[in-house]
Design a protein around this motif. Structure first.
Motif, short mmCIF file in Angstrom:
data_model
loop_
_atom_site.label_atom_id
_atom_site.label_comp_id
_atom_site.label_asym_id
_atom_site.label_seq_id
_atom_site.Cartn_x
_atom_site.Cartn_y
_atom_site.Cartn_z
N ALA A 109 6.87 29.37 42.97
CA ALA A 109 6.05 30.46 43.51
C ALA A 109 6.65 30.99 44.81
O ALA A 109 6.66 32.20 45.06
CB ALA A 109 4.62 29.98 43.73
N PHE A 110 7.18 30.09 45.62
CA PHE A 110 7.84 30.49 46.86
C PHE A 110 9.03 31.41 46.58
O PHE A 110 9.16 32.48 47.17
CB PHE A 110 8.29 29.24 47.63
CG PHE A 110 9.27 29.51 48.73
CD1 PHE A 110 8.84 29.98 49.96
CD2 PHE A 110 10.63 29.32 48.53
CE1 PHE A 110 9.75 30.26 50.98
CE2 PHE A 110 11.54 29.59 49.54
CZ PHE A 110 11.10 30.07 50.76
N PHE A 111 9.91 30.98 45.68
CA PHE A 111 11.08 31.80 45.36
C PHE A 111 10.67 33.11 44.69
O PHE A 111 11.28 34.15 44.92
CB PHE A 111 12.05 31.02 44.48
CG PHE A 111 12.99 30.14 45.26
CD1 PHE A 111 14.17 30.65 45.77
CD2 PHE A 111 12.69 28.81 45.49
CE1 PHE A 111 15.04 29.85 46.49
CE2 PHE A 111 13.54 27.99 46.21
CZ PHE A 111 14.72 28.51 46.73
N GLY A 112 9.64 33.07 43.86
CA GLY A 112 9.18 34.30 43.22
C GLY A 112 8.60 35.28 44.21
O GLY A 112 8.79 36.50 44.08
N ASN A 113 7.91 34.77 45.23
CA ASN A 113 7.29 35.63 46.24
C ASN A 113 8.29 36.20 47.23
O ASN A 113 8.18 37.36 47.64
CB ASN A 113 6.22 34.83 47.01
CG ASN A 113 4.86 34.88 46.36
OD1 ASN A 113 4.44 35.92 45.88
ND2 ASN A 113 4.18 33.75 46.35
N LEU A 136 20.11 35.56 47.54
CA LEU A 136 19.99 34.82 48.79
C LEU A 136 19.81 33.34 48.53
O LEU A 136 19.31 32.93 47.48
CB LEU A 136 18.80 35.33 49.60
CG LEU A 136 18.82 36.77 50.09
CD1 LEU A 136 17.51 37.08 50.80
CD2 LEU A 136 20.00 37.00 51.02
N CYS A 137 20.21 32.54 49.50
CA CYS A 137 19.86 31.12 49.55
C CYS A 137 18.97 30.89 50.76
O CYS A 137 19.13 31.54 51.80
CB CYS A 137 21.12 30.26 49.69
SG CYS A 137 22.10 30.14 48.20
N VAL A 138 18.05 29.95 50.63
CA VAL A 138 17.10 29.65 51.70
C VAL A 138 17.36 28.24 52.22
O VAL A 138 17.54 27.30 51.44
CB VAL A 138 15.64 29.77 51.20
CG1 VAL A 138 14.67 29.55 52.36
CG2 VAL A 138 15.40 31.13 50.56
N PHE A 183 19.33 26.63 49.34
CA PHE A 183 19.05 26.62 47.91
C PHE A 183 18.82 28.04 47.41
O PHE A 183 18.13 28.84 48.06
CB PHE A 183 17.82 25.76 47.60
CG PHE A 183 18.03 24.30 47.85
CD1 PHE A 183 18.43 23.45 46.81
CD2 PHE A 183 17.88 23.76 49.12
CE1 PHE A 183 18.66 22.11 47.04
CE2 PHE A 183 18.10 22.41 49.36
CZ PHE A 183 18.49 21.58 48.32
N GLY A 184 19.42 28.35 46.24
CA GLY A 184 19.27 29.67 45.64
C GLY A 184 18.94 29.57 44.17
O GLY A 184 18.98 28.48 43.57
N LEU A 185 18.64 30.69 43.57
CA LEU A 185 18.22 30.75 42.18
C LEU A 185 19.42 30.73 41.23
O LEU A 185 20.47 31.30 41.52
CB LEU A 185 17.41 32.01 41.92
CG LEU A 185 16.09 32.13 42.69
CD1 LEU A 185 15.49 33.51 42.50
CD2 LEU A 185 15.11 31.06 42.23
N THR A 186 19.24 30.09 40.09
CA THR A 186 20.21 30.16 39.00
C THR A 186 19.78 31.29 38.05
O THR A 186 18.62 31.73 38.07
CB THR A 186 20.26 28.85 38.21
OG1 THR A 186 18.98 28.63 37.60
CG2 THR A 186 20.58 27.68 39.13
N GLN A 201 19.06 31.11 34.99
CA GLN A 201 17.95 30.63 34.18
C GLN A 201 16.61 30.81 34.91
O GLN A 201 15.62 31.28 34.34
CB GLN A 201 18.14 29.15 33.84
CG GLN A 201 16.97 28.53 33.07
CD GLN A 201 17.10 27.03 32.92
OE1 GLN A 201 18.06 26.43 33.39
NE2 GLN A 201 16.13 26.41 32.27
N THR A 202 16.59 30.47 36.19
CA THR A 202 15.34 30.57 36.94
C THR A 202 14.99 32.02 37.25
O THR A 202 13.81 32.37 37.31
CB THR A 202 15.43 29.74 38.23
OG1 THR A 202 15.85 28.42 37.89
CG2 THR A 202 14.09 29.66 38.92
#
Length: 290
Positions: free
Chosen positions: A32-36, A44-46, A89-92, A94-95
């Motif tokens: 939910a954090f990455f989606g928001n 981006l990576c956080v 950390f960033g999104l793949t 798939q995510t």
């Protein structure tokens, strides 16, 4: 968003769950954090410390966040990127697909199906008895796609549901047959729905969500970022178990409509302030090419 990957972890919830006291798993909150705050901001990576700080606002401890991030990397749901002494950390891909699918369900499809054209998608499967994991994965993905079990090996969903990609991704194409059809007039659709889906549980979750959030007890007014994070995670948890059945075949006063109005009102109220807070709190870097 669900796909069984959206909130399944390798550990059980910390406490028994009920509609009145939802136990949100750390992975659900991370997604939910990455989606928001990341999905629509580019590649981006956080910084892990930023993620830990944000999830602490909704009561998730540092160790739980760290272990969840590691597990998600191992499952291909996140990418790890080191910058000096800090880990980001960033999104793949798939995510990204998972989150975009969840966004479709949350913001565009909605929780009330008023556009049903009378068609059904039927999926039959027969898997070897030893394929327990494959059977679990298929059933989880079918549930997320709105299917209910008509019989043990025959699942059904309203409308024309595209499940070919799901079946292919799981490597089960040779074991699955898919049809699109309409019910004969002799079929009692209302009774079939009651037999194939647990409507009482779905309705209870919507009613509890609306009671909690409409009454102002779901979030923290002084912390819009935490409020929106929990709001979206809770809402996704509900709609991923809702098959979006045709409203004309549901009980009167179906609670999904009122719950959705509450969700969208609070989401709109918190959108701007949560985004501003994220801009101030999150440390990010560009995602490097793999």
């Amino acid at each position: 968003m669900e796909d069984d990957n959206l909130d399944t972890t390798d550990t059980p919830p910390e406490a028994p769950e009920s509609p009145d006291t939802p136990q949100l798993r750390p992975q659900s909150l991370v997604l939910a954090f990455f989606g928001n705050h990341v999905l629509d901001e580019g590649e981006l990576c956080v910084y892990s410390g930023s993620i830990i700080d944000v999830l602490a606002r909704v009561g998730t401890g540092e160790q739980a966040v760290r272990s969840t991030l590691t597990r998600m990397v191992n499952r291909g749901l996140l990418r790890r990127q080191r910058e000096g002494r800090k880990m980001f950390f960033g999104l793949t891909p798939q995510t990204v697909r998972i989150l975009k699918d969840g966004g479709q369900r949350i913001w565009r499809d909605g929780a009330v199906n008023e556009d049903w054209d009378g068609t059904w998608t039927l999926l039959g499967f027969s898997l070897p008895e030893s394929w327990q994991r494959q059977r679990h994965d298929l059933r989880s993905r079918l549930t997320w796609s709105g299917f209910g079990a008509l019989y043990s090996g025959l699942w059904i969903a309203p409308g024309r549901v595209g499940v070919h990609d799901i079946v292919s991704e799981l490597g089960l194409a040779a074991h699955v047959k898919i049809f699109h059809a309409q019910a004969d007039e002799a079929t009692d659709i209302g009774a079939m729905i009651c037999e194939s889906w647990d409507l009482e549980s779905v309705a209870a979750r919507y009613a509890a969500f609306d009671k909690r959030w409409a009454g102002g007890t779901g979030g923290t007014p002084a912390d819009p970022m935490a409020t929106r994070l929990r709001l979206v995670a809770e809402w996704l948890r509900i709609i991923r178990t809702d098959p979006r059945l045709p409203v004309q075949h549901l009980p009167p006063e179906w609670p999904a409509r009122q719950a959705q109005e509450t969700f969208r009102r609070i989401a709109e109220e918190t959108a701007g302030s949560a985004a501003r807070m994220a801009g101030e709190l999150l440390e990010t870097v560009p995602l490097r090419s793999a």
